[in-house]
Write an enzyme that holds these catalytic residues in place. Structure first.
Site, mmCIF file in Angstrom:
data_model
loop_
_atom_site.group_PDB
_atom_site.id
_atom_site.type_symbol
_atom_site.label_atom_id
_atom_site.label_comp_id
_atom_site.label_asym_id
_atom_site.label_seq_id
_atom_site.Cartn_x
_atom_site.Cartn_y
_atom_site.Cartn_z
ATOM 1 N N LYS A 20 0.825 -1.217 0.000
ATOM 2 C CA LYS A 20 0.000 0.000 0.000
ATOM 3 C C LYS A 20 0.865 1.276 0.000
ATOM 4 C CE LYS A 20 -3.957 -2.209 2.277
ATOM 5 N NZ LYS A 20 -4.928 -2.142 3.394
ATOM 6 N N TYR A 61 -13.036 -1.469 -2.970
ATOM 7 C CA TYR A 61 -13.459 -1.645 -1.577
ATOM 8 C C TYR A 61 -14.967 -1.457 -1.395
ATOM 9 C CZ TYR A 61 -8.711 -2.137 0.224
ATOM 10 O OH TYR A 61 -7.446 -2.612 0.517
ATOM 11 N N PHE A 69 -14.771 3.549 8.419
ATOM 12 C CA PHE A 69 -13.420 3.818 7.922
ATOM 13 C C PHE A 69 -13.355 3.924 6.393
ATOM 14 C CE2 PHE A 69 -13.901 -0.785 8.564
ATOM 15 C CZ PHE A 69 -13.625 -1.274 7.294
ATOM 16 N N ARG A 97 -1.763 -14.264 3.778
ATOM 17 C CA ARG A 97 -2.528 -13.669 4.888
ATOM 18 C C ARG A 97 -1.750 -13.849 6.201
ATOM 19 N NH1 ARG A 97 -7.018 -10.410 3.923
ATOM 20 N NH2 ARG A 97 -7.525 -10.816 6.095
ATOM 21 N N THR A 103 -5.442 -7.496 10.463
ATOM 22 C CA THR A 103 -5.744 -6.212 9.838
ATOM 23 C C THR A 103 -5.262 -5.034 10.687
ATOM 24 O OG1 THR A 103 -7.733 -7.241 8.937
ATOM 25 C CG2 THR A 103 -7.657 -4.843 8.888
ATOM 26 N N ARG A 117 2.510 -6.499 8.892
ATOM 27 C CA ARG A 117 1.754 -5.369 9.433
ATOM 28 C C ARG A 117 2.277 -4.964 10.813
ATOM 29 N NH1 ARG A 117 -4.162 -7.397 7.238
ATOM 30 N NH2 ARG A 117 -4.315 -5.932 5.509
ATOM 31 N N ASN A 127 -1.964 0.165 6.858
ATOM 32 C CA ASN A 127 -1.469 -1.119 7.387
ATOM 33 C C ASN A 127 -0.633 -1.904 6.372
ATOM 34 O OD1 ASN A 127 -3.514 -1.893 5.722
ATOM 35 N ND2 ASN A 127 -4.621 -3.122 7.219
ATOM 36 N N HIS A 130 -2.093 -5.513 1.391
ATOM 37 C CA HIS A 130 -3.399 -6.140 1.153
ATOM 38 C C HIS A 130 -3.150 -7.569 0.691
ATOM 39 C CE1 HIS A 130 -7.418 -6.943 -0.359
ATOM 40 N NE2 HIS A 130 -6.808 -7.485 -1.411
ATOM 41 N N GLU A 141 -9.636 -10.345 -7.715
ATOM 42 C CA GLU A 141 -8.709 -9.237 -7.483
ATOM 43 C C GLU A 141 -7.536 -9.262 -8.461
ATOM 44 O OE1 GLU A 141 -9.842 -8.693 -2.756
ATOM 45 O OE2 GLU A 141 -7.827 -9.384 -3.266
HETATM 46 P P1 DAT Z 1 -7.921 -7.010 5.386
HETATM 47 O O1 DAT Z 1 -7.154 -5.918 4.675
HETATM 48 O O2 DAT Z 1 -7.102 -7.624 6.499
HETATM 49 O O3 DAT Z 1 -8.495 -8.041 4.449
HETATM 50 P P2 DAT Z 1 -10.605 -5.900 5.655
HETATM 51 O O4 DAT Z 1 -10.920 -6.519 4.336
HETATM 52 O O5 DAT Z 1 -11.537 -6.168 6.798
HETATM 53 O O6 DAT Z 1 -9.132 -6.312 6.157
HETATM 54 O O7 DAT Z 1 -10.509 -4.313 5.509
HETATM 55 C C1 DAT Z 1 -9.927 -3.737 4.354
HETATM 56 C C2 DAT Z 1 -9.093 -2.560 4.793
HETATM 57 O O8 DAT Z 1 -9.929 -1.583 5.414
HETATM 58 C C3 DAT Z 1 -8.021 -2.858 5.857
HETATM 59 O O9 DAT Z 1 -6.838 -3.391 5.319
HETATM 60 C C4 DAT Z 1 -7.811 -1.517 6.472
HETATM 61 C C5 DAT Z 1 -9.211 -0.944 6.469
HETATM 62 N N1 DAT Z 1 -9.882 -1.231 7.758
HETATM 63 C C6 DAT Z 1 -10.524 -2.360 8.112
HETATM 64 N N2 DAT Z 1 -10.998 -2.294 9.364
HETATM 65 C C7 DAT Z 1 -10.629 -1.084 9.822
HETATM 66 C C8 DAT Z 1 -10.817 -0.388 11.052
HETATM 67 N N3 DAT Z 1 -11.487 -0.950 12.070
HETATM 68 N N4 DAT Z 1 -10.297 0.861 11.163
HETATM 69 C C9 DAT Z 1 -9.637 1.438 10.133
HETATM 70 N N5 DAT Z 1 -9.430 0.843 8.950
HETATM 71 C C10 DAT Z 1 -9.923 -0.394 8.800
HETATM 72 MG MG MG Z 2 -10.041 -7.937 3.080
#
Ligand code: DAT
Ligand code: MG
Length: 182
Positions: A20, A61, A69, A97, A103, A117, A127, A130, A141
């Site tokens: 990222k 997204y 968020f 992963r 996350t 991370r 973070n 991805h 994707e």
């Molecule tokens: P991941 O990236 O581990 O698959 P996700 O699909 O739940 O996680 O979320 C996508 C992205 O959104 C994640 O990398 C960062 C952001 N995100 C998720 N939960 C968050 C939170 N509680 N606060 C801030 N950003 C968040």
């Molecule tokens: Mg995800």
């Protein structure tokens, strides 16, 4: 000789990995992440640097639209250059992963301190990486980031070469490529 199913080498799986904008902004961090990918036995099938428009970020997204968020996430992901990879390995989705860690960066630091991370992440939004969360999302994707890549053709023609180690690392392109065939 009769080979049991267990002793047959399993087909490689493909996953999508993204570095990222927070990490790509720091060349030393980007290089360290690239090295971790290689050290962790992933094979790099494709690698591409790109910048998203806001619409790309919103589309990618979409599943999170409405979450608190979402706006922050969409803005961040279109704020600067990213690097996308197609990675190959047995169980690539799960291994990537695991290497990324949870996350949330602070959770990652406690529960998976050697994860990417934990080591490189700044905040829950920034973070660092991805990774696709299933084989189905990996297919979707990979198409999103690499529309020119045909996974079926790669599986048929290149997967056997990658699986049996008939590949080399191209330092210029920073990807693995099949050895020239005679
Ligand atoms: P991941 O990236 O581990 O698959 P996700 O699909 O739940 O996680 O979320 C996508 C992205 O959104 C994640 O990398 C960062 C952001 N995100 C998720 N939960 C968050 C939170 N509680 N606060 C801030 N950003 C968040
Ligand atoms: Mg995800």
């Amino acid at each position: 000789m009769v080979l049991s199913a267990r002793s047959l080498p399993r087909a490689l799986q493909l996953t999508l990995a993204v570095i990222k904008p927070d990490a790509v902004a720091h060349p030393v961090m980007l290089e360290a992440l690239h090295q971790r990918i290689l050290e962790d036995s992933f094979l790099i099938v494709r690698c591409k640097d790109l910048v998203w428009r806001r619409q790309d970020s919103e589309r990618f997204y979409a599943e999170h639209s409405g979450r608190f968020f979402y706006q922050r996430l969409v803005e961040f992901m279109s704020s600067g250059p990213m690097r996308a990879y197609i990675l190959a390995r047995e169980d690539a989705v799960r291994h990537w992963r695991d290497l990324m860690g949870p996350t949330k960066v602070f959770r990652a630091r406690f529960t998976a301190p050697s994860s990417l991370r934990a080591q490189f992440g700044l905040t829950d939004t920034r973070n660092t990486t991805h990774g696709s969360d299933s084989v189905e999302s990996a297919q979707r994707e990979i198409r999103f980031f690499f529309p020119e890549f045909c996974a079926e053709e790669w599986m048929e023609k290149e997967e056997p070469l990658f699986r049996s180690g008939q590949i080399q690392y191209d330092h210029q392109k920073q990807i693995h490529t099949p050895l020239p065939q005679n």
